[in-house]
Design an enzyme around this catalytic site. Structure first.
Site, PDB file in Angstrom:
ATOM      1  N   GLY A  22      -4.709   6.169   1.226  1.00 15.86           N
ATOM      2  CA  GLY A  22      -4.133   7.515   1.082  1.00 15.86           C
ATOM      3  C   GLY A  22      -2.768   7.665   1.733  1.00 15.86           C
ATOM      4  N   GLY A  23      -2.042   8.676   1.285  1.00 20.37           N
ATOM      5  CA  GLY A  23      -0.713   8.967   1.831  1.00 20.37           C
ATOM      6  C   GLY A  23       0.343   8.849   0.754  1.00 20.37           C
ATOM      7  N   SER A  38       3.029   7.209  -1.392  1.00 21.00           N
ATOM      8  CA  SER A  38       3.166   5.799  -1.770  1.00 21.00           C
ATOM      9  C   SER A  38       4.617   5.417  -2.028  1.00 21.00           C
ATOM     10  CB  SER A  38       2.318   5.499  -3.002  1.00 21.00           C
ATOM     11  OG  SER A  38       2.822   6.216  -4.100  1.00 21.00           O
ATOM     12  N   ASN A  65       4.888  -4.177   2.143  1.00 21.55           N
ATOM     13  CA  ASN A  65       6.028  -5.069   2.410  1.00 21.55           C
ATOM     14  C   ASN A  65       7.184  -4.293   3.052  1.00 21.55           C
ATOM     15  OD1 ASN A  65       8.319  -4.681   0.127  1.00 21.55           O
ATOM     16  ND2 ASN A  65       6.329  -4.268  -0.777  1.00 21.55           N
ATOM     17  N   TYR A  87       9.047   5.638   4.976  1.00 21.88           N
ATOM     18  CA  TYR A  87       7.768   5.122   4.463  1.00 21.88           C
ATOM     19  C   TYR A  87       7.378   3.826   5.195  1.00 21.88           C
ATOM     20  CZ  TYR A  87       4.718   2.753   1.035  1.00 21.88           C
ATOM     21  OH  TYR A  87       3.703   2.070   0.417  1.00 21.88           O
ATOM     22  N   ARG A 129      12.217  -8.938  -9.085  1.00 21.50           N
ATOM     23  CA  ARG A 129      11.763  -8.983  -7.677  1.00 21.50           C
ATOM     24  C   ARG A 129      10.241  -9.119  -7.618  1.00 21.50           C
ATOM     25  NH1 ARG A 129       9.788  -4.771  -4.489  1.00 21.50           N
ATOM     26  NH2 ARG A 129       9.811  -5.239  -2.267  1.00 21.50           N
TER      27      ARG A 129
HETATM   28  C1  15L Z   1       5.186  -0.040  -2.035  1.00 24.80           C
HETATM   29  O1  15L Z   1       4.771  -0.013  -0.885  1.00 24.80           O
HETATM   30  C2  15L Z   1       5.034   1.112  -2.956  1.00 24.80           C
HETATM   31  O2  15L Z   1       3.897   1.882  -2.652  1.00 24.80           O
HETATM   32  C3  15L Z   1       4.991   0.672  -4.394  1.00 24.80           C
HETATM   33  O3  15L Z   1       5.142   1.802  -5.208  1.00 24.80           O
HETATM   34  C4  15L Z   1       6.039  -0.375  -4.745  1.00 24.80           C
HETATM   35  O4  15L Z   1       7.299   0.200  -4.753  1.00 24.80           O
HETATM   36  C5  15L Z   1       5.982  -1.525  -3.766  1.00 24.80           C
HETATM   37  O5  15L Z   1       5.961  -1.092  -2.421  1.00 24.80           O
HETATM   38  C6  15L Z   1       7.106  -2.541  -3.956  1.00 24.80           C
HETATM   39  O6  15L Z   1       7.797  -2.887  -3.002  1.00 24.80           O
HETATM   40  O7  15L Z   1       7.245  -3.017  -5.085  1.00 24.80           O
END
Ligand code: 15L
Length: 274
Positions: A73-74, A76, A113, A138, A176
């Site tokens: 949750g939270g 994203s 990441n 984030y 990527r």
């Molecule tokens: C994340 O943490 C995001 O929640 C997801 O939407 C993607 O953007 C992902 O990283 C990413 O780095 O591809």
């Protein structure tokens, strides 16, 4: 005995991908979100809870009779500092505290990441415990969540695994993601490993598939029993034809967080107007 697993953020992207993939005989998934959740399908062993991860009383009730929590949750994506503080940081604290109060022994935390987004790709393989270098509010929220999990593991003896998820989508969406992709099936394999490995204590693992162009260590994930079966390379020709060959020494491929490290994600300047 029925095993009951609480999924927070169950209506979100990863939650939706996991709902069917984590179904097992003898297991009930308790799905929690503030957003609408699709009703139970025929014979589907799910319980639907509408609640916010920031509501401690509601989270305590949601934790009753639960064996493990998958905290997805939270927000994203990048958000204002206030929203990250309220939902991602305080919400994650609330999930852990509710787990402690209700005696839930295991919490799997969906980190990202972006907790290490500013790590340069040029250093070679990114280790499981790479030092935090978040790229956004984030990312800071994910680092805080990892710290909260570590604290609850060390002080209260919970088993906690933080998964630094790459990009969990049906298919990689750009070049990527040829490096960061976590296939949904591998995601389910990794969550199962996190749920079943005996006494992990506190761990940090990478949540990625065994991608030919991968950047990340899979050592710690393998140590808890994860066996990836997918590789983004099957999508490489199509994505490279569309976007060109990725240049790893140039933006947006130079840093783990990719475009998240760039000016479009400068939330503080955007909010302040300077
Ligand atoms: C994340 O943490 C995001 O929640 C997801 O939407 C993607 O953007 C992902 O990283 C990413 O780095 O591809």
């Amino acid at each position: 005995m029925t095993e009951r697993i609480l999924l927070t953020g169950a209506a979100g992207g990863v939650g939706t991908l996991m709902r069917t993939r984590l179904a097992r005989p003898g297991r009930t998934l308790r799905l929690l979100d503030i957003a609408d959740l699709p009703p139970a399908a025929d014979g589907e062993a799910v319980e639907l809870v509408r609640a916010s991860v920031t509501d401690l009383d509601a989270m305590e009730r949601a934790c009753e009779g639960v064996d493990a929590i998958l905290h997805l949750g939270g927000h994203s994506l990048e958000a204002s500092w206030k929203d990250i503080l309220d939902v991602n940081i305080n919400g994650t604290y609330t999930v852990f505290e509710a787990a402690r109060r209700q005696g839930v022994q295991r919490v799997i935390f969906a980190s990202s990441n972006h907790a290490v987004g500013y790590v340069p790709r040029t250093v070679g393989e990114v280790g499981d415990y790479a030092f935090p270098r978040p790229d956004t509010n984030y990312g800071v929220g994910k680092v805080a969540g990892e710290a909260i999990g570590s604290h609850y593991a060390d002080r209260y003896g919970l088993d906690v695994i933080s998964i630094r998820i790459g990009s969990c989508f049906e298919k990689p969406r750009d070049t990527r993601m040829l490096s960061t992709w976590l296939s949904p099936d591998d995601g389910a394999r990794l969550f199962e490993a996190c749920l079943s490995t005996p006494k992990p204590g506190y761990r940090v693992v990478w949540g990625v598939s065994n991608n030919t162009r991968g950047w990340f260590s899979l050592a710690e994930a393998k140590a808890i029993g994860y066996v990836s079966q997918d590789d983004s390379e099957v999508f490489a020709a199509e994505l490279i034809a569309e976007h060109g060959e990725p240049q790893l020494d140039q933006d947006p491929h130079r840093l783990v967080g990719g475009a998240w490290c760039g000016p479009d994600m400068d939330t503080a300047r955007k909010e302040a107007g300077r």
